[in-house]
Every structure is written in structure tokens, then in C-alpha cells.
Design a protein around this motif. Structure first.
Motif, PDB file in Angstrom:
ATOM      1  N   ASP A  20      -5.674  10.450 -23.785  1.00 20.89           N
ATOM      2  CA  ASP A  20      -4.521   9.563 -23.564  1.00 20.89           C
ATOM      3  C   ASP A  20      -3.257  10.145 -24.192  1.00 20.89           C
ATOM      4  N   ALA A  21      -3.387  10.697 -25.394  1.00 19.55           N
ATOM      5  CA  ALA A  21      -2.229  11.292 -26.072  1.00 19.55           C
ATOM      6  C   ALA A  21      -1.697  12.496 -25.291  1.00 19.55           C
ATOM      7  N   VAL A  22      -2.649  13.300 -24.758  1.00 22.56           N
ATOM      8  CA  VAL A  22      -2.220  14.464 -23.968  1.00 22.56           C
ATOM      9  C   VAL A  22      -1.536  14.020 -22.676  1.00 22.56           C
ATOM     10  N   LEU A  23      -2.081  12.998 -22.002  1.00 21.09           N
ATOM     11  CA  LEU A  23      -1.460  12.492 -20.781  1.00 21.09           C
ATOM     12  C   LEU A  23      -0.055  11.968 -21.046  1.00 21.09           C
ATOM     13  N   GLU A  24       0.103  11.272 -22.153  1.00 22.28           N
ATOM     14  CA  GLU A  24       1.444  10.787 -22.516  1.00 22.28           C
ATOM     15  C   GLU A  24       2.387  11.951 -22.777  1.00 22.28           C
ATOM     16  N   GLY A  25       1.863  12.977 -23.458  1.00 21.24           N
ATOM     17  CA  GLY A  25       2.690  14.154 -23.727  1.00 21.24           C
ATOM     18  C   GLY A  25       3.088  14.874 -22.443  1.00 21.24           C
ATOM     19  N   LEU A  26       2.144  14.958 -21.484  1.00 21.09           N
ATOM     20  CA  LEU A  26       2.455  15.578 -20.196  1.00 21.09           C
ATOM     21  C   LEU A  26       3.551  14.809 -19.465  1.00 21.09           C
ATOM     22  N   GLY A  27       3.486  13.500 -19.537  1.00 22.55           N
ATOM     23  CA  GLY A  27       4.529  12.683 -18.914  1.00 22.55           C
ATOM     24  C   GLY A  27       5.902  12.986 -19.506  1.00 22.55           C
ATOM     25  N   THR A  28       5.930  13.130 -20.838  1.00 23.81           N
ATOM     26  CA  THR A  28       7.193  13.457 -21.509  1.00 23.81           C
ATOM     27  C   THR A  28       7.708  14.826 -21.075  1.00 23.81           C
ATOM     28  N   GLU A  29       6.810  15.805 -20.981  1.00 25.66           N
ATOM     29  CA  GLU A  29       7.211  17.142 -20.566  1.00 25.66           C
ATOM     30  C   GLU A  29       7.695  17.151 -19.113  1.00 25.66           C
ATOM     31  N   ILE A  30       7.040  16.372 -18.253  1.00 25.22           N
ATOM     32  CA  ILE A  30       7.476  16.284 -16.851  1.00 25.22           C
ATOM     33  C   ILE A  30       8.877  15.680 -16.766  1.00 25.22           C
ATOM     34  N   ASP A  31       9.116  14.640 -17.548  1.00 28.89           N
ATOM     35  CA  ASP A  31      10.457  14.036 -17.577  1.00 28.89           C
ATOM     36  C   ASP A  31      11.492  15.045 -18.058  1.00 28.89           C
ATOM     37  N   GLY A  32      11.106  15.836 -19.067  1.00 26.33           N
ATOM     38  CA  GLY A  32      12.028  16.847 -19.575  1.00 26.33           C
ATOM     39  C   GLY A  32      12.356  17.902 -18.535  1.00 26.33           C
ATOM     40  N   LEU A  33      11.331  18.333 -17.795  1.00 17.45           N
ATOM     41  CA  LEU A  33      11.566  19.333 -16.746  1.00 17.45           C
ATOM     42  C   LEU A  33      12.421  18.759 -15.614  1.00 17.45           C
ATOM     43  N   ARG A  34      12.190  17.495 -15.273  1.00 25.26           N
ATOM     44  CA  ARG A  34      13.033  16.871 -14.251  1.00 25.26           C
ATOM     45  C   ARG A  34      14.487  16.826 -14.704  1.00 25.26           C
ATOM     46  N   HIS A  35      14.683  16.481 -15.959  1.00 25.78           N
ATOM     47  CA  HIS A  35      16.043  16.455 -16.498  1.00 25.78           C
ATOM     48  C   HIS A  35      16.661  17.847 -16.462  1.00 25.78           C
ATOM     49  N   LEU A  36      15.865  18.859 -16.792  1.00 24.12           N
ATOM     50  CA  LEU A  36      16.366  20.233 -16.782  1.00 24.12           C
ATOM     51  C   LEU A  36      16.742  20.662 -15.369  1.00 24.12           C
ATOM     52  N   ILE A  37      15.909  20.315 -14.376  1.00 15.72           N
ATOM     53  CA  ILE A  37      16.207  20.648 -12.986  1.00 15.72           C
ATOM     54  C   ILE A  37      17.491  19.961 -12.530  1.00 15.72           C
ATOM     55  N   THR A  38      17.657  18.705 -12.924  1.00 17.34           N
ATOM     56  CA  THR A  38      18.878  17.979 -12.557  1.00 17.34           C
ATOM     57  C   THR A  38      20.105  18.627 -13.181  1.00 17.34           C
ATOM     58  N   GLU A  39      19.961  19.096 -14.421  1.00 20.32           N
ATOM     59  CA  GLU A  39      21.081  19.772 -15.074  1.00 20.32           C
ATOM     60  C   GLU A  39      21.410  21.086 -14.385  1.00 20.32           C
ATOM     61  N   LEU A  40      20.382  21.790 -13.903  1.00 19.06           N
ATOM     62  CA  LEU A  40      20.617  23.065 -13.239  1.00 19.06           C
ATOM     63  C   LEU A  40      21.443  22.883 -11.968  1.00 19.06           C
ATOM     64  N   ARG A  41      21.109  21.926 -11.142  1.00 17.91           N
ATOM     65  CA  ARG A  41      21.877  21.655  -9.933  1.00 17.91           C
ATOM     66  C   ARG A  41      21.601  20.240  -9.463  1.00 17.91           C
ATOM     67  N   PRO A  42      22.464  19.293  -9.831  1.00 18.72           N
ATOM     68  CA  PRO A  42      22.226  17.907  -9.423  1.00 18.72           C
ATOM     69  C   PRO A  42      22.317  17.744  -7.920  1.00 18.72           C
ATOM     70  N   ALA A  43      21.311  17.118  -7.324  1.00 20.94           N
ATOM     71  CA  ALA A  43      21.299  16.938  -5.865  1.00 20.94           C
ATOM     72  C   ALA A  43      22.483  16.104  -5.407  1.00 20.94           C
ATOM     73  N   ALA A  44      22.905  15.146  -6.236  1.00 18.42           N
ATOM     74  CA  ALA A  44      24.016  14.267  -5.856  1.00 18.42           C
ATOM     75  C   ALA A  44      25.298  15.049  -5.633  1.00 18.42           C
ATOM     76  N   LEU A  45      25.485  16.160  -6.359  1.00 17.89           N
ATOM     77  CA  LEU A  45      26.704  16.951  -6.214  1.00 17.89           C
ATOM     78  C   LEU A  45      26.787  17.559  -4.818  1.00 17.89           C
ATOM     79  N   ASP A  46      25.672  18.029  -4.282  1.00 16.10           N
ATOM     80  CA  ASP A  46      25.657  18.613  -2.944  1.00 16.10           C
ATOM     81  C   ASP A  46      25.677  17.542  -1.865  1.00 16.10           C
TER      82      ASP A  46
END
Length: 387
Positions: free
Chosen positions: A196-222
Motif C-alpha cells: 500500500d505504501a509503495v502504491l501511494e508512492g507510485l501515485g505521487t511519482e505519477i503526479d509529479g511526472l504529469r506536472h513535469l510534462i505540463t511544465e515542459l509544454r502545456p497542452a492548453a498553450l497550443d
């Protein structure tokens, strides 16, 4: 290929040449990859053919000769140029454009009802030299922009590589170690808790990567434009960093159907993004206001916070004097310079700091969903000439 700013410059110069020579029409022809392109046309006659091969054409023969030509009541072979372009004229003046190893072209002046005289030929020669100089200068600026842009992109790649290595990869590595340890647990409840702790950690890492992708090139800008992208950025800053970010976007009613060019939109977004990151990390602020507006041919963007402010040594003037390093200011200033803008970092009235970005639109390409990039009367012409 001609850039938007070069096309706009040629259109502007074509209008000026038309008035200077009192011609009925004036064409700007530029050589590109073995073809001659009518990049700008001002006056009565609009050529039916805009792209002509250099080899095997009357226009190409004039270009390759590289000499001024004056035709009065052209007949036979002399009239081939007019037939080729699909225009009519009584008199034609042709002057070569020489751009010091950066290609070349022709300026073609036409009159329907009268001939040209020697003073007209001299005026066209001086005018063509001025056009050549302006194009060489514009292309030199473009080369510098490309060079600085490549350097900026390399720094961006280095930054994101470090972010991924220091944050995401290390976080995932820790989770992998936790899973390896959990595999050896004999206690079912302890194993479930570890998973359960690892699954929660994976969720946090996925959110972080999504945030990083959005920072790289936000879809809304295009997809939706600058206003929507900045509003989405404000919501993310509030959700992630707890910073209350308000937006005031006033780009004018004309931007309902016409956007700023992508380079300028991206620059404004990145500068605002970096400024908000600085506010969140260093200013000890609770609120920030993002303002973007266009007026009188100038786009102005600002970020104002209620934080602790900057010491005198860290203030940045419009010409770059002041803060040289830290807080991402070096990259912000370079972004501003690449689009011909100025960046200021000054104290806010009362408390906090104001970051201001000012970019004139004169000389920049406009983008319309249905615009013709080589139309003879660009939609944004009046606003630019006024600026």
C-alpha cells in the motif's frame, strides 16, 4: 525560407518603394532554393504567378544576369517577364538585390501609363540597396536568435534532466527498494502495508511526472491559447504550492480570432511561469497577480507579489542592469531579448516585487487561423504601422 518578420519587412518596403517611385505596382522577388518567389506585391497589379523557377524562365534570366534593366513599351522577348507573371505594364524597372552570401532577389517597379526616367532608375537603385541592407540585418538578428535559442534549449534540457534524475528517478528507486524488502516479509499484514505504501508512492511519482510534462509544454498553450494556459498555471500553483494566484488577461477583442505568434506566446508563458516559481520559492508571499495586456501595438505582462521584496542589489532594470544570477533571472532576461522585449524586476508599491515584461509587436508575425502568410495586405498591418 523567409521568416514572418522578413515577409512583413518586405511588404512594408514594397509600400514605401511604390510611393517613392510613384509606380503603379512594385514587386519584391526573393530567390529560395532554386526558385524565385514574389514575397511582396504593392499597388494595382497582382501577379498571377508567385513562384517561378530560376532555370528556364524570363524572371530567372534577369536574376542570373544581376544587372539593372529598364524596359519601355516592351515587346516580344522583352515582354516575356510580364507574360510570365501575368501582369500588364507600359514600363518596367528591375534592380537586383544583393545580400552578401545570403541569397538575392529583384525589385521590380511597374508603370501602366507612362515611362520611367533616369532619376527613377537612380532612386530604385538606392532603394534596392536599402532593402538589401535591411534584409541582411534582419537575417543576422535571426541567426543570433537561433543561436541563443539553441543555447537556451540546451540549458532547458539540462534542467529537466536534473529534475527527472533528482526527483522522479530517485523516488522510483526508493519505491523499488521498498518492494524488494517487502518481498521477503512473512507477515501478510506487514506485506499488505508495504505494498500500500509503495502504491501511494507510485501515485505521487505519477503526479509529479504529469506536472513535469505540463511544465515542459502545456497542452492548453497550443490548443486554447495564452490566456487559458496562464489561468491553468495559476490553478496549478495554488493547488501545489498554496500560492493564491489571480489573473487579469486583456489581449483585446481581436484575439478572439487571431493569436500572438507561438514564439511570443511561449515566451510570455515561460517568463510568467519562472516568475511565479520564484515567488513561491523565495518571496515568502501569499498572493500574486498575473497581468497580460496588449495596447498600442505593445504586449505587457507582469507578475506582482506581496512577498518580502528584493534588496537593492537584486533589482533588474529594463536594460538588464541589476540581478545577474539566481532566481532564474538570466534565462528570463534571455527569453525577453530573443523576442525583442525588455524585462524589469522592481519593488512593488508598499510590499513585494513586480516583474514586468514589455514586447513591441512591430516587426513580429501575426497568426490567424485562416491567415495567408504571404497575402499582400496582412491583417495586422494597420496596428503595426501605427506602432
Amino acid at each position: 525560407m523567409l521568416t514572418g518578420s522578413e515577409l512583413w519587412l518586405l511588404r512594408l518596403m514594397a509600400d514605401r518603394g511604390l510611393a517613392l517611385l510613384d509606380a503603379s505596382s512594385l514587386l519584391m522577388v526573393i530567390e529560395e532554393r532554386g526558385e524565385l518567389r514574389v514575397a511582396a506585391a504593392s499597388g494595382e497589379s497582382k501577379p498571377r504567378l508567385r513562384i517561378v523557377p530560376v532555370q528556364g524562365s524570363a524572371l530567372g534570366a534577369l536574376y542570373q544576369a544581376g544587372e539593372p534593366v529598364a524596359l519601355d513599351r516592351p515587346r516580344g522577348q522583352d515582354a516575356a517577364l510580364l507574360h510570365e507573371l501575368g501582369i500588364e505594364a507600359r514600363a518596367v524597372l528591375v534592380e537586383p538585390l544583393s545580400m552578401e552570401g545570403q541569397g538575392g532577389g529583384l525589385v521590380i517597379a511597374l508603370r501602366r501609363d507612362s515611362g520611367f526616367r533616369d532619376p527613377d532608375r537612380q532612386a530604385l537603385s538606392a532603394f534596392a540597396a536599402s532593402v538589401s541592407q535591411r534584409l541582411v540585418a534582419e537575417r543576422s538578428v535571426e541567426i543570433e536568435r537561433l543561436r541563443y535559442g539553441m543555447e537556451a534549449r540546451e540549458r532547458e534540457r539540462t534542467r529537466w534532466a536534473r529534475e527527472i534524475h533528482d526527483e522522479s528517478i530517485q523516488g522510483i528507486g526508493v519505491l523499488r527498494l521498498q518492494l524488494a524488502n517487502a518481498r521477503d516479509l512473512d507477515d501478510r499484514d506487514a506485506l499488505k502495508a508495504a505494498v500500500d505504501a509503495v502504491l501511494e508512492g507510485l501515485g505521487t511519482e505519477i503526479d509529479g511526472l504529469r506536472h513535469l510534462i505540463t511544465e515542459l509544454r502545456p497542452a492548453a498553450l497550443d490548443d486554447l491559447g495564452l490566456a487559458a494556459a496562464l489561468q491553468a498555471l495559476a490553478r496549478r500553483m495554488q493547488a501545489i504550492d498554496g500560492l493564491d494566484v489571480q489573473t487579469e488577461i486583456g489581449l483585446g477583442p481581436e484575439h478572439d480570432s487571431k493569436r500572438l505568434d507561438p514564439e511570443l506566446e511561449s515566451t510570455i508563458y515561460r517568463v510568467v511561469q519562472e516568475a511565479l516559481t520564484n515567488v513561491s520559492r523565495h518571496a515568502q508571499a501569499t498572493k500574486a497577480l498575473v497581468s497580460v495586456s496588449e495596447r498600442d501595438g505593445v504586449v505587457r505582462a507582469s507578475v506582482t507579489d506581496d512577498g518580502v521584496g528584493l534588496p537593492e542589489a537584486d533589482r533588474l532594470g529594463p536594460r538588464g542592469d541589476g540581478l545577474e544570477g539566481g532566481f532564474g533571472m538570466s534565462g528570463m532576461r534571455e527569453r525577453a531579448e530573443l523576442v525583442g522585449g525588455e524585462l524589469e524586476l522592481v519593488p512593488a508599491p508598499g510590499r513585494g516585487t513586480v516583474m514586468r515584461l514589455t514586447v513591441p509587436l512591430a516587426g513580429r508575425p501575426a497568426v490567424s487561423p485562416i491567415g495567408d502568410p504571404i497575402s499582400d495586405q496582412p491583417a495586422d498591418r494597420p496596428a503595426r504601422d501605427a506602432a
